[in-house]
Each structure stands twice: as C-alpha cells, then as structure tokens.
Write an enzyme that holds these catalytic residues in place. Structure first.
Site, PDB file in Angstrom:
ATOM      1  N   ASP A 126       0.852  -1.188   0.000  1.00 31.13           N
ATOM      2  CA  ASP A 126       0.000   0.000   0.000  1.00 31.13           C
ATOM      3  C   ASP A 126       0.885   1.234   0.000  1.00 31.13           C
ATOM      4  O   ASP A 126       2.003   1.205   0.536  1.00 31.13           O
ATOM      5  CB  ASP A 126      -0.913   0.019   1.225  1.00 31.13           C
ATOM      6  CG  ASP A 126      -2.069  -0.963   1.111  1.00 31.13           C
ATOM      7  OD1 ASP A 126      -2.411  -1.347  -0.018  1.00 31.13           O
ATOM      8  OD2 ASP A 126      -2.630  -1.332   2.160  1.00 31.13           O
ATOM      9  N   ASP A 144      -6.916  -1.260  -4.643  1.00 32.77           N
ATOM     10  CA  ASP A 144      -8.019  -0.898  -3.742  1.00 32.77           C
ATOM     11  C   ASP A 144      -8.908   0.157  -4.387  1.00 32.77           C
ATOM     12  O   ASP A 144     -10.139   0.114  -4.245  1.00 32.77           O
ATOM     13  CB  ASP A 144      -7.485  -0.363  -2.415  1.00 32.77           C
ATOM     14  CG  ASP A 144      -6.686  -1.387  -1.631  1.00 32.77           C
ATOM     15  OD1 ASP A 144      -6.915  -2.592  -1.818  1.00 32.77           O
ATOM     16  OD2 ASP A 144      -5.831  -0.967  -0.830  1.00 32.77           O
TER      17      ASP A 144
END
EC number: 3.4.23.36
Length: 167
Positions: A126, A144
């Site tokens: 991330d 995401d």
C-alpha cells in the site's frame, strides 16, 4: 410486425475486451507497486500535495487494512470466492449494462492485483495516504481504488440506469 431491437452489448460484457482490460489494469497495478517497493522509503511519508502523501507500508489484510488479523490463506480464499462471485454476476448481468460491466471489470482487476501481491510477497503493498493535521485515512493502493470505483459503478448502475421489464 416490427423486429425486436437488440441493444449492442457493452464493451466489457464481451470476454475479450474485459480480459484485456483486467490484464492491463493488473499489469499497471503491479508496475506501480514494484516501483513503490523499490524507491519509496518504508513507513515514511513523502508529501505530494497538501493532504496527499506516498507512504509505503505492507498490508496483511484486505482493502484498507480490514481483516489484518486474519490468516493469510483465509484472505486468499475469500478473495478467490469474491472474484468467482463477481465473474458470476458479470455473466448474469444484461449485456447492455455498461456501467455494471465496467464496475465488475474494475473489481476483478483490483482483487487480482492484490492477490498477486499476496502470492508474491505474503502481503499487499500500500502507498497512498490522505491525511490532515488531525486525521488520516487508511493507506491504500491502486488495486483498492479499482475495487472501490468498481463497486461505485455497480451501485450507480442499479440506482441510475433504466431497467428492462422482467429484470
């Protein structure tokens, strides 16, 4: 007697375009994650613009760090079930529902992008962080974003586009 008019199938209602789109989206996601993993410092914010920074971290859960305490194989299995379910929805959705089909393509691409990370690294990379002086959102990635935008497309399709009788 008039011939029934058939709506042209949406681009992503056809197998070849959706497969090409998913493969391209996963490839872009993976290229960005590889660059992030090689060039961004770990857990150190790199400001981009006010309220947005790049911040490399490793997520052991699912989107936005949810379920981070769960077993990795459970999460992999859950993602595979979700991909299978979305593929089933894609197959069952009327071919003229372009917004729903776009949403399904994005959800599948995002889920596969994060699955690739899980298999390759044992975690998801991330790197996007929205924040203020007193608040920050969960760190997330492009995959995401694909999942979130895809879900929004499916919801908008249900709310805004006209339905055919009998659907």
């Amino acid at each position: 007697m008039t011939e029934p008019t058939h709506a042209r199938p949406a681009l992503f209602a056809r197998p070849a375009p959706i497969l090409f789109f998913i493969a391209a989206a996963v490839l872009i996601d993976q290229i960005v994650k590889i660059a992030v993993d090689h060039y961004l410092p770990l857990q150190e914010a790199v400001p981009v613009i006010p309220m947005l920074a790049l911040y490399r971290t490793y997520n052991l859960g699912v989107a936005f760090s949810m379920l981070s305490g769960m077993d990795g194989w459970f999460i992999v299995g859950m993602r595979l079930v979700i991909v299978a379910f979305v593929v089933w929805l894609w197959y069952r959705t009327a071919k003229d529902r372009w917004l729903a089909h776009l949403g399904y393509a994005l959800i599948i691409a995002g889920a596969i992008g994060n699955l690739v990370d899980r298999f390759a690294y044992g975690h998801v990379i991330d790197y996007i962080l929205f924040y203020t002086a007193s608040w920050s959102f969960a760190v997330f990635n492009l995959a995401d974003s694909f999942i979130t935008i895809g879900a929004a497309c499916v919801i908008l399709d249900e709310l805004l586009l006209p339905k055919k009788a009998g659907r």
